[in-house]
Design a protein around this motif. Structure first.
Motif, short mmCIF file in Angstrom:
data_model
loop_
_atom_site.label_atom_id
_atom_site.label_comp_id
_atom_site.label_asym_id
_atom_site.label_seq_id
_atom_site.Cartn_x
_atom_site.Cartn_y
_atom_site.Cartn_z
N ASP A 17 -4.52 4.25 -47.88
CA ASP A 17 -5.73 5.07 -47.73
C ASP A 17 -6.83 4.70 -48.71
O ASP A 17 -7.89 5.31 -48.71
N TYR A 18 -6.59 3.70 -49.54
CA TYR A 18 -7.57 3.31 -50.56
C TYR A 18 -8.18 1.96 -50.21
O TYR A 18 -7.56 1.15 -49.52
N PRO A 19 -9.40 1.70 -50.70
CA PRO A 19 -10.09 0.44 -50.33
C PRO A 19 -9.61 -0.75 -51.15
O PRO A 19 -10.38 -1.47 -51.75
N ILE A 20 -8.29 -0.93 -51.21
CA ILE A 20 -7.74 -2.11 -51.88
C ILE A 20 -6.72 -2.75 -50.95
O ILE A 20 -6.21 -2.12 -50.03
N ASP A 21 -6.43 -3.98 -51.18
CA ASP A 21 -5.45 -4.70 -50.39
C ASP A 21 -4.30 -5.04 -51.32
O ASP A 21 -4.47 -5.82 -52.25
N PRO A 22 -3.11 -4.46 -51.10
CA PRO A 22 -2.00 -4.78 -51.99
C PRO A 22 -1.48 -6.20 -51.84
O PRO A 22 -0.57 -6.60 -52.53
N ALA A 23 -2.09 -6.99 -50.96
CA ALA A 23 -1.80 -8.42 -50.81
C ALA A 23 -0.36 -8.72 -50.44
O ALA A 23 0.14 -9.78 -50.72
N CYS A 24 0.30 -7.78 -49.85
CA CYS A 24 1.69 -7.99 -49.44
C CYS A 24 1.82 -7.48 -48.01
O CYS A 24 1.52 -6.32 -47.75
N PRO A 25 2.22 -8.32 -47.09
CA PRO A 25 2.31 -7.89 -45.70
C PRO A 25 3.25 -6.70 -45.51
O PRO A 25 4.09 -6.41 -46.35
N ALA A 26 3.10 -6.03 -44.40
CA ALA A 26 3.89 -4.84 -44.09
C ALA A 26 5.37 -5.14 -43.92
O ALA A 26 6.20 -4.25 -44.00
N ARG A 27 5.72 -6.38 -43.68
CA ARG A 27 7.12 -6.74 -43.49
C ARG A 27 7.80 -6.93 -44.84
O ARG A 27 7.37 -7.73 -45.67
N ALA A 28 8.85 -6.16 -45.09
CA ALA A 28 9.57 -6.24 -46.36
C ALA A 28 10.05 -7.66 -46.64
O ALA A 28 10.48 -8.37 -45.73
N GLY A 29 9.95 -8.09 -47.87
CA GLY A 29 10.43 -9.41 -48.28
C GLY A 29 9.44 -10.53 -48.08
O GLY A 29 9.68 -11.65 -48.51
N ASP A 30 8.31 -10.27 -47.42
CA ASP A 30 7.30 -11.31 -47.19
C ASP A 30 6.29 -11.24 -48.33
O ASP A 30 5.60 -10.24 -48.49
N PRO A 31 6.16 -12.27 -49.16
CA PRO A 31 5.25 -12.21 -50.29
C PRO A 31 3.78 -12.27 -49.91
O PRO A 31 2.91 -11.88 -50.70
N GLY A 32 3.45 -12.75 -48.71
CA GLY A 32 2.04 -12.85 -48.34
C GLY A 32 1.26 -13.55 -49.42
O GLY A 32 1.65 -14.61 -49.89
N THR A 33 0.17 -12.95 -49.84
CA THR A 33 -0.64 -13.53 -50.93
C THR A 33 -0.43 -12.78 -52.23
O THR A 33 -1.23 -12.91 -53.16
N LEU A 34 0.65 -11.99 -52.31
CA LEU A 34 0.96 -11.27 -53.53
C LEU A 34 1.10 -12.26 -54.68
O LEU A 34 1.69 -13.33 -54.52
N HIS A 35 0.56 -11.90 -55.83
CA HIS A 35 0.67 -12.77 -57.00
C HIS A 35 0.58 -11.93 -58.27
O HIS A 35 0.11 -10.80 -58.25
N VAL A 36 1.03 -12.50 -59.34
CA VAL A 36 0.89 -11.91 -60.66
C VAL A 36 -0.10 -12.79 -61.42
O VAL A 36 0.11 -14.00 -61.55
N THR A 37 -1.18 -12.20 -61.88
CA THR A 37 -2.16 -12.97 -62.64
C THR A 37 -1.67 -13.10 -64.08
O THR A 37 -1.47 -12.11 -64.77
N LEU A 38 -1.47 -14.33 -64.51
CA LEU A 38 -1.00 -14.58 -65.86
C LEU A 38 -2.16 -14.81 -66.83
O LEU A 38 -2.08 -14.42 -67.99
N GLU A 39 -3.19 -15.44 -66.34
CA GLU A 39 -4.32 -15.77 -67.22
C GLU A 39 -5.55 -16.07 -66.38
O GLU A 39 -5.44 -16.46 -65.22
#
Length: 117
Positions: free
Chosen positions: A47-69
């Protein structure tokens, strides 16, 4: 909630500006706990204007990432191909001997620009 205003080099962010980042990208089959956490957060974030960058299918990383630097010395447009190559080589050299490790993250905190854990 206060409006999030990103800043770069002490100035307000210029719309459309790109900055180089170092990302850790989770892998399906290896980073299951992180992917499970991201997937579990999705319903609360829809419900918020952000994209969690992870597809709705469990286990699919999509574009999910951890910013290190973030390379905060200059906008990406000011860093040429040769300099980018040198940055990548320096990073690879710096982490070449780092063994695989386990860490903990959380709890997730969301704002308009990201979901941080």
């Amino acid at each position: 909630m206060q409006r999030f205003t990103p800043r770069f080099q002490g100035r307000p962010w210029t719309e459309g500006m790109d900055v180089l980042h170092v990302y850790l990208t989770p892998r399906a089959g290896t980073d299951g706990a992180l992917l499970d956490l991201a997937h579990a957060c999705r319903p609360a974030l829809l419900d918020y204007p952000i994209d969690p960058a992870c597809p709705a299918r469990a286990g699919d990383p999509g574009t999910l990432h951890v910013t290190l630097e973030m390379v905060a010395d200059a906008p990406a447009t000011d860093i040429g191909v040769d300099e980018r190559h040198d940055l990548v080589q320096a990073l690879r050299s710096a982490v070449a001997d780092v063994p695989a490790f386990t860490t903990e993250i959380g709890p997730p905190i969301a704002n308009v620009a990201e979901v941080a854990a």
